[in-house]
Design an enzyme around this catalytic site. Structure first.
Site, PDB file in Angstrom:
ATOM      1  N   HIS A   8       0.285  -1.096   0.329  1.00 58.52           N
ATOM      2  CA  HIS A   8       0.567  -0.280   0.510  1.00 58.52           C
ATOM      3  C   HIS A   8       0.646   1.496   0.125  1.00 58.52           C
ATOM      4  O   HIS A   8       2.423   1.255   0.885  1.00 58.52           O
ATOM      5  CB  HIS A   8      -0.408   0.234   1.599  1.00 58.52           C
ATOM      6  CG  HIS A   8      -0.155   0.014   2.253  1.00 58.52           C
ATOM      7  ND1 HIS A   8       0.357   1.218   3.083  1.00 58.52           N
ATOM      8  CD2 HIS A   8      -0.425  -1.239   3.270  1.00 58.52           C
ATOM      9  CE1 HIS A   8       1.011   0.998   4.395  1.00 58.52           C
ATOM     10  NE2 HIS A   8       0.954  -0.573   4.352  1.00 58.52           N
ATOM     11  N   GLU A  81      -2.518  -7.597   7.790  1.00 59.59           N
ATOM     12  CA  GLU A  81      -1.496  -7.108   8.272  1.00 59.59           C
ATOM     13  C   GLU A  81      -1.504  -7.677   9.776  1.00 59.59           C
ATOM     14  O   GLU A  81      -2.776  -7.928  10.281  1.00 59.59           O
ATOM     15  CB  GLU A  81      -1.245  -5.537   8.863  1.00 59.59           C
ATOM     16  CG  GLU A  81      -0.131  -5.093   9.515  1.00 59.59           C
ATOM     17  CD  GLU A  81       1.264  -5.098   9.218  1.00 59.59           C
ATOM     18  OE1 GLU A  81       1.607  -5.926   9.187  1.00 59.59           O
ATOM     19  OE2 GLU A  81       1.813  -4.163   8.560  1.00 59.59           O
TER      20      GLU A  81
END
Length: 169
Positions: A8, A81
């Site tokens: 990202h 994550e």
């Protein structure tokens, strides 16, 4: 199958060196530009689908890639994550040498690796012979790269925001 793992774009917490975990952080201006630049680099190739981590920063990056590449995107919990829990928001450097964090982290790394390998198997079984972009996080990409790449960057650290690696299965 070919999978392109994209980290990202940058957030303010990336700049500050904070653990983001599952905290809903948005891309900053640099992160938006990084995602656009990543899309430009990937534009010369045909992609079938974009799969995004459910976390805000990844979804924002996936949306930018999808708009630029004209490829649909979906959310999957697979390549998310680690949830750092009470350590979310802490600066990484402040946790160096913290034995409680180190012990907890080593257990979590084993858990995330197990989850990643299962998710990778699911992805390859579901999208055989497809070219898929997965928008995810630095730690996830680091673990994947360590497993698949002969020229791993893992000894040098985590892949930069807006960067990517390709894996052929």
């Amino acid at each position: 199958m070919e999978i392109c793992f994209v980290r990202h774009g940058e957030t303010d917490w990336n700049v500050e060196g904070r653990l983001q975990g599952h905290t809903p952080t948005s891309l900053n201006e640099t992160g938006i530009c990084q995602s656009r630049q990543c899309a430009e680099r990937l534009a010369g190739e045909a992609w079938d689908l974009i799969v995004s981590s459910p976390l805000q920063r990844s979804k924002e990056s996936a949306d930018i890639l999808s708009s630029y590449l004209a490829v649909p995107w979906i959310v999957s919990n697979g390549f998310s994550e680690i949830d750092y829990g009470s350590w979310n928001g802490e600066k990484r450097q402040n946790l160096m040498g913290n034995s409680s964090f180190s012990k907890w982290y080593s257990v979590e790394i084993r858990k995330i690796e197990k989850r990643i390998w299962g998710d990778l198997d699911n992805l390859s079984n579901t999208f055989k012979n497809k070219r898929v972009i997965v928008v995810t996080h630095g730690l996830v990409i680091q673990r994947i790269e360590k497993r698949f790449s002969k020229n791993s960057l893992t000894n040098q650290g985590i892949i930069s925001n807006g960067s990517f690696i390709n894996i052929k299965l």
